[in-house]
Design a protein around this motif. Sequence first.
Motif, PDB file in Angstrom:
ATOM      1  N   ASN A  32       0.833  -1.209   0.000  1.00 10.38           N
ATOM      2  CA  ASN A  32       0.000   0.000   0.000  1.00 10.38           C
ATOM      3  C   ASN A  32       0.869   1.261   0.000  1.00 10.38           C
ATOM      4  O   ASN A  32       0.576   2.221  -0.717  1.00 10.38           O
ATOM      5  CB  ASN A  32      -0.938  -0.033   1.203  1.00 10.38           C
ATOM      6  N   ARG A  33       1.936   1.262   0.796  1.00  8.09           N
ATOM      7  CA  ARG A  33       2.834   2.425   0.838  1.00  8.09           C
ATOM      8  C   ARG A  33       3.522   2.626  -0.508  1.00  8.09           C
ATOM      9  O   ARG A  33       3.601   3.752  -1.015  1.00  8.09           O
ATOM     10  CB  ARG A  33       3.877   2.269   1.946  1.00  8.09           C
ATOM     11  N   ILE A  34       4.027   1.555  -1.105  1.00  5.48           N
ATOM     12  CA  ILE A  34       4.708   1.654  -2.395  1.00  5.48           C
ATOM     13  C   ILE A  34       3.746   2.173  -3.462  1.00  5.48           C
ATOM     14  O   ILE A  34       4.072   3.076  -4.237  1.00  5.48           O
ATOM     15  CB  ILE A  34       5.309   0.291  -2.802  1.00  5.48           C
ATOM     16  N   ALA A  35       2.541   1.611  -3.495  1.00  2.18           N
ATOM     17  CA  ALA A  35       1.541   2.049  -4.466  1.00  2.18           C
ATOM     18  C   ALA A  35       1.143   3.505  -4.225  1.00  2.18           C
ATOM     19  O   ALA A  35       0.976   4.283  -5.176  1.00  2.18           O
ATOM     20  CB  ALA A  35       0.308   1.149  -4.402  1.00  2.18           C
ATOM     21  N   GLY A  36       0.995   3.871  -2.971  1.00  2.32           N
ATOM     22  CA  GLY A  36       0.634   5.250  -2.636  1.00  2.32           C
ATOM     23  C   GLY A  36       1.688   6.239  -3.096  1.00  2.32           C
ATOM     24  O   GLY A  36       1.363   7.309  -3.624  1.00  2.32           O
ATOM     25  N   PHE A  37       2.965   5.905  -2.902  1.00  2.00           N
ATOM     26  CA  PHE A  37       4.036   6.785  -3.371  1.00  2.00           C
ATOM     27  C   PHE A  37       4.006   6.917  -4.894  1.00  2.00           C
ATOM     28  O   PHE A  37       4.183   8.011  -5.433  1.00  2.00           O
ATOM     29  CB  PHE A  37       5.404   6.277  -2.915  1.00  2.00           C
ATOM     30  N   ALA A  38       3.784   5.803  -5.603  1.00  2.00           N
ATOM     31  CA  ALA A  38       3.724   5.858  -7.065  1.00  2.00           C
ATOM     32  C   ALA A  38       2.553   6.718  -7.532  1.00  2.00           C
ATOM     33  O   ALA A  38       2.693   7.542  -8.446  1.00  2.00           O
ATOM     34  CB  ALA A  38       3.616   4.445  -7.643  1.00  2.00           C
ATOM     35  N   ALA A  39       1.398   6.535  -6.913  1.00  2.00           N
ATOM     36  CA  ALA A  39       0.213   7.313  -7.290  1.00  2.00           C
ATOM     37  C   ALA A  39       0.409   8.792  -6.975  1.00  2.00           C
ATOM     38  O   ALA A  39       0.065   9.664  -7.782  1.00  2.00           O
ATOM     39  CB  ALA A  39      -1.022   6.765  -6.563  1.00  2.00           C
ATOM     40  N   SER A  40       0.969   9.091  -5.805  1.00  2.00           N
ATOM     41  CA  SER A  40       1.198  10.489  -5.427  1.00  2.00           C
ATOM     42  C   SER A  40       2.224  11.147  -6.337  1.00  2.00           C
ATOM     43  O   SER A  40       2.075  12.311  -6.714  1.00  2.00           O
ATOM     44  CB  SER A  40       1.684  10.572  -3.979  1.00  2.00           C
ATOM     45  N   SER A  41       3.257  10.406  -6.693  1.00  2.00           N
ATOM     46  CA  SER A  41       4.274  10.944  -7.593  1.00  2.00           C
ATOM     47  C   SER A  41       3.671  11.293  -8.946  1.00  2.00           C
ATOM     48  O   SER A  41       3.936  12.356  -9.515  1.00  2.00           O
ATOM     49  CB  SER A  41       5.416   9.940  -7.757  1.00  2.00           C
ATOM     50  N   TRP A  42       2.844  10.394  -9.479  1.00  2.00           N
ATOM     51  CA  TRP A  42       2.178  10.678 -10.751  1.00  2.00           C
ATOM     52  C   TRP A  42       1.287  11.912 -10.611  1.00  2.00           C
ATOM     53  O   TRP A  42       1.299  12.800 -11.458  1.00  2.00           O
ATOM     54  CB  TRP A  42       1.340   9.480 -11.209  1.00  2.00           C
ATOM     55  N   THR A  43       0.539  11.981  -9.523  1.00  2.00           N
ATOM     56  CA  THR A  43      -0.390  13.088  -9.304  1.00  2.00           C
ATOM     57  C   THR A  43       0.341  14.424  -9.228  1.00  2.00           C
ATOM     58  O   THR A  43      -0.085  15.405  -9.823  1.00  2.00           O
ATOM     59  CB  THR A  43      -1.190  12.854  -8.004  1.00  2.00           C
ATOM     60  N   CYS A  44       1.451  14.456  -8.506  1.00  2.00           N
ATOM     61  CA  CYS A  44       2.138  15.719  -8.228  1.00  2.00           C
ATOM     62  C   CYS A  44       3.255  16.069  -9.204  1.00  2.00           C
ATOM     63  O   CYS A  44       3.559  17.248  -9.383  1.00  2.00           O
ATOM     64  CB  CYS A  44       2.720  15.678  -6.822  1.00  2.00           C
ATOM     65  N   ASN A  45       3.886  15.064  -9.810  1.00  2.00           N
ATOM     66  CA  ASN A  45       5.108  15.328 -10.577  1.00  2.00           C
ATOM     67  C   ASN A  45       5.033  15.038 -12.067  1.00  2.00           C
ATOM     68  O   ASN A  45       5.912  15.468 -12.807  1.00  2.00           O
ATOM     69  CB  ASN A  45       6.271  14.512  -9.992  1.00  2.00           C
ATOM     70  N   SER A  46       4.042  14.290 -12.504  1.00  2.00           N
ATOM     71  CA  SER A  46       3.975  13.909 -13.914  1.00  2.00           C
ATOM     72  C   SER A  46       3.331  15.011 -14.752  1.00  2.00           C
ATOM     73  O   SER A  46       2.346  15.620 -14.331  1.00  2.00           O
ATOM     74  CB  SER A  46       3.161  12.624 -14.070  1.00  2.00           C
TER      75      SER A  46
END
Length: 97
Positions: A32-46
């Motif tokens: 869940n933490r790994i997936a959350g970081f990936a989703a947040s990174s896409w949301t904020c940085n992509s």
Amino acid sequence: MDAKPPLPSDWFADWPRIAIDTSDQSGFAAINRIAGFAASSWTCNSPDGPLETPMPLMQAVDGAVREALLHLLELGLIDIDSERLHAAPSYPTSRKG
């Protein structure tokens, strides 16, 4: 993990659920933490994310979930059970409480 429960026999039957340990030290919590970081990174940085490309909330959620699932699959931390996926008569689209 225990064996997967049988698929429902028809379109409207309930899907039996597998018990998941969601405690802070569980495998689920790590994924869940790994997936959350990936989703947040896409949301904020992509440049394709909602902070750079305004989009409806549903599209942003779909994009974040897609990014998280792709990340976990690419790392080999989750697998797709294609046989089970294609054998099911239908799929529940939400979780029951």
